[in-house]
Write a protein that holds these residues in place. Structure first.
Motif, mmCIF file in Angstrom:
data_model
loop_
_atom_site.group_PDB
_atom_site.id
_atom_site.type_symbol
_atom_site.label_atom_id
_atom_site.label_comp_id
_atom_site.label_asym_id
_atom_site.label_seq_id
_atom_site.Cartn_x
_atom_site.Cartn_y
_atom_site.Cartn_z
ATOM 1 N N PRO A 9 -31.750 -98.948 6.212
ATOM 2 C CA PRO A 9 -32.817 -100.179 6.235
ATOM 3 C C PRO A 9 -32.247 -101.292 6.818
ATOM 4 O O PRO A 9 -33.708 -102.261 7.073
ATOM 5 N N LEU A 10 -31.424 -102.065 6.216
ATOM 6 C CA LEU A 10 -30.960 -103.218 6.910
ATOM 7 C C LEU A 10 -30.323 -103.057 7.869
ATOM 8 O O LEU A 10 -30.280 -104.253 8.818
ATOM 9 N N LEU A 11 -30.125 -101.865 8.756
ATOM 10 C CA LEU A 11 -29.646 -101.664 10.520
ATOM 11 C C LEU A 11 -31.078 -102.200 10.911
ATOM 12 O O LEU A 11 -30.935 -102.094 11.997
ATOM 13 N N SER A 12 -31.604 -101.052 10.448
ATOM 14 C CA SER A 12 -33.185 -101.314 10.842
ATOM 15 C C SER A 12 -34.429 -102.438 11.305
ATOM 16 O O SER A 12 -34.167 -102.649 12.170
ATOM 17 N N GLN A 13 -33.755 -102.920 9.939
ATOM 18 C CA GLN A 13 -34.472 -104.284 10.262
ATOM 19 C C GLN A 13 -33.671 -106.238 10.619
ATOM 20 O O GLN A 13 -34.207 -106.747 10.903
ATOM 21 N N THR A 16 -30.630 -108.556 14.433
ATOM 22 C CA THR A 16 -29.290 -108.447 15.418
ATOM 23 C C THR A 16 -28.820 -107.121 16.154
ATOM 24 O O THR A 16 -28.993 -106.323 15.633
ATOM 25 N N GLY A 17 -29.083 -107.274 17.004
ATOM 26 C CA GLY A 17 -28.203 -105.508 18.013
ATOM 27 C C GLY A 17 -27.030 -105.634 17.081
ATOM 28 O O GLY A 17 -26.209 -105.858 16.863
ATOM 29 N N VAL A 18 -26.734 -104.400 17.137
ATOM 30 C CA VAL A 18 -25.836 -103.584 16.435
ATOM 31 C C VAL A 18 -25.312 -101.973 17.097
ATOM 32 O O VAL A 18 -25.979 -101.015 17.556
ATOM 33 N N LEU A 19 -24.842 -102.173 18.025
ATOM 34 C CA LEU A 19 -24.150 -100.989 18.679
ATOM 35 C C LEU A 19 -22.626 -100.715 18.485
ATOM 36 O O LEU A 19 -21.562 -101.266 19.063
ATOM 37 N N VAL A 28 -21.461 -94.483 19.542
ATOM 38 C CA VAL A 28 -21.650 -93.512 18.286
ATOM 39 C C VAL A 28 -22.860 -94.132 17.419
ATOM 40 O O VAL A 28 -24.131 -93.303 16.731
ATOM 41 N N PHE A 29 -23.552 -95.272 17.407
ATOM 42 C CA PHE A 29 -24.841 -95.938 16.872
ATOM 43 C C PHE A 29 -25.389 -97.211 17.526
ATOM 44 O O PHE A 29 -24.700 -97.960 18.919
ATOM 45 N N LEU A 30 -26.424 -97.094 17.494
ATOM 46 C CA LEU A 30 -27.421 -98.503 18.020
ATOM 47 C C LEU A 30 -28.192 -98.758 17.139
ATOM 48 O O LEU A 30 -29.520 -97.697 16.849
ATOM 49 N N ASN A 31 -28.680 -100.161 16.849
ATOM 50 C CA ASN A 31 -30.038 -100.125 15.988
ATOM 51 C C ASN A 31 -31.565 -100.042 15.892
ATOM 52 O O ASN A 31 -31.137 -99.670 18.322
ATOM 53 N N GLN A 32 -32.124 -100.236 15.782
ATOM 54 C CA GLN A 32 -34.268 -100.758 16.510
ATOM 55 C C GLN A 32 -34.135 -102.014 16.857
ATOM 56 O O GLN A 32 -34.676 -102.146 18.123
ATOM 57 N N PHE A 33 -33.314 -103.148 16.807
ATOM 58 C CA PHE A 33 -33.027 -104.009 17.895
ATOM 59 C C PHE A 33 -32.752 -103.696 18.889
ATOM 60 O O PHE A 33 -33.695 -104.134 20.419
ATOM 61 N N ILE A 34 -31.801 -102.750 19.442
ATOM 62 C CA ILE A 34 -31.591 -102.325 20.713
ATOM 63 C C ILE A 34 -32.558 -101.225 21.464
ATOM 64 O O ILE A 34 -33.300 -101.603 22.261
ATOM 65 N N THR A 35 -32.861 -99.989 20.516
ATOM 66 C CA THR A 35 -33.847 -98.850 20.719
ATOM 67 C C THR A 35 -34.986 -99.233 21.536
ATOM 68 O O THR A 35 -35.143 -98.819 22.271
#
Length: 311
Positions: A9-13, A16-19, A28-35
Motif C-alpha cells: 500500500p505504501l508503494l502504491s500510494q 514518487t515513481g519507484v522503478l 523487477v518492479f514499478l509502482n502505480q505512479f509509473i504504471t
C-alpha cells in the motif's frame, strides 16, 4: 513488529515513481505512479530490458549511471536541470508547461538481496515540473526585462543607453584588432512640420515605420538605435568609410521612395545622414564627427548624405 504488510500500500500510494532493475537492467518492479502515467502493467514488463519498455531513454548515459551505481555500491542523482527527464512520463500541467513530459529528479540507489549476491538498482523518480515551470517563467521574465532595458519603447530599436554602450564596445574592438567600424547618424527632415500637420500620433507612426524599414536594409551585425527624438544612429562593424557611404546613400534613397500610410493619408518623408569612420578617436568623438556631417547634410539641402572629413 512485522511491517511487510505496509510495503505494497505504501508503494502504491507514494507520489514518487519507484522503478527497480536487476543487475542486467531488467525490470523487477514499478509502482502505480509509473504504471498510471506510462499506461503499463507490471505483469506486462517484468523481466524485460528497461530500454525496450520505455521508448526514448538516454540508453548510453543511463547504462553508465546504472553500472556505476552497481560497481561502486553508491547512490547517484540526476536533477531536471541536468537532464529534464529520463523516462517520458506525461505531467499534469499541460497548460502551464511548454514540455509534453514531466520534469524529473531521479535518485539511483544500490540494493542487495538478502542472499548477499543479487544486486539491484532502485530509481526514485520525483515530479519536478513545478520547479521547471517556475524556472522557465522566471527566465522568460528576465529575458523580457533585459529586452525592455535595451530597446526603445516606441520603435523597438535599441535605446540610446544600450546603443551607445555598443558603440563603445565596437570602437574598442576596432582599436584592438585594427578592424574598421563606421557610424551613421540621421534624422527626419522637417519633423516638427510633420508633427504639426499630422499630430504626434502621425509622427510616432512615421518613426515606427521608418525604424522597421531601415532595419530590413541592415545586416544582422549592424546596430540601429534611437539616439533621441527623431534622431537615430547606425553602427556598422567591419565597414570602412566608402562602404558606409554606400549604405547611407541606399538608406536615404529607400526612405525617400517610401510612402507611409497614416489614417488613410500617404506621408512622404526624407532623412539626412552624416557618416564618420573610426580612426582611433573615442566613441564620443566619433558621434561628434557624424553629427557634424549630419549638420552639413541639412545645410546643403536635406535628403542627402554627407561624410565627415578633417578639413
Amino acid at each position: 513488529m512485522q511491517l511487510d504488510w505496509l510495503l505494497q500500500p505504501l508503494l502504491s500510494q507514494l507520489n514518487t515513481g519507484v522503478l527497480i532493475l536487476d543487475s542486467q537492467h531488467n525490470v523487477v518492479f514499478l509502482n502505480q505512479f509509473i504504471t498510471r502515467r506510462a499506461d503499463l502493467q507490471l505483469a506486462e514488463v517484468e523481466g524485460k530490458l528497461v530500454y525496450t519498455v520505455f521508448s526514448g531513454l538516454p540508453e548510453a548515459w543511463l547504462r553508465r549511471k546504472l553500472d556505476g551505481v552497481l560497481a561502486l555500491q553508491a547512490p547517484a542523482f540526476s536533477s531536471w536541470e541536468q537532464r529534464q527527464y529520463i523516462i517520458k512520463l506525461p505531467h499534469l500541467r499541460p497548460v502551464s508547461s511548454d514540455s509534453e513530459y514531466m520534469a524529473q529528479n531521479c535518485s539511483m540507489l544500490p540494493l542487495t538481496a538478502p542472499d548477499g549476491v543479487s544486486q539491484y538498482v532502485c530509481l526514485l523518480i520525483e515530479d519536478a515540473t513545478d520547479a521547471y515551470v517556475y524556472q522557465h517563467q522566471l527566465q522568460q521574465s528576465m529575458s523580457m526585462l533585459e529586452l525592455a532595458n535595451r530597446t526603445d519603447g516606441l520603435t523597438g530599436v535599441y535605446n540610446r543607453s544600450y546603443w551607445q554602450s555598443q558603440l563603445e564596445y565596437e570602437t574598442q574592438r576596432a582599436a584592438r584588432y585594427q578592424h574598421p567600424v563606421s557610424l551613421l547618424l540621421f534624422d527626419l527632415d522637417k519633423f516638427k512640420q510633420l508633427n504639426d500637420r499630422y499630430g504626434h500620433q502621425g509622427g510616432d507612426a512615421v518613426l515606427i515605420e521608418l525604424s522597421a524599414m531601415i532595419t530590413e536594409l541592415l545586416r544582422d551585425t549592424d546596430l540601429l538605435g534611437r539616439y533621441g527624438g527623431e534622431e537615430f544612429g547606425i553602427i556598422l562593424p567591419e565597414t570602412n568609410l566608402a562602404c558606409a557611404q554606400l549604405v547611407a546613400n541606399r538608406i536615404c534613397a529607400a526612405v525617400a521612395a517610401q510612402k507611409i500610410l497614416f489614417n488613410g493619408q500617404s506621408i512622404a518623408v526624407t532623412i539626412s545622414i552624416g557618416v564618420a569612420s573610426y580612426t582611433n578617436q573615442t566613441a564620443d568623438e566619433l558621434i561628434q564627427q557624424a553629427d557634424m556631417a549630419l549638420y552639413n547634410a541639412k545645410r546643403l539641402g536635406r535628403n542627402q548624405v554627407a561624410v565627415w572629413t578633417a578639413d
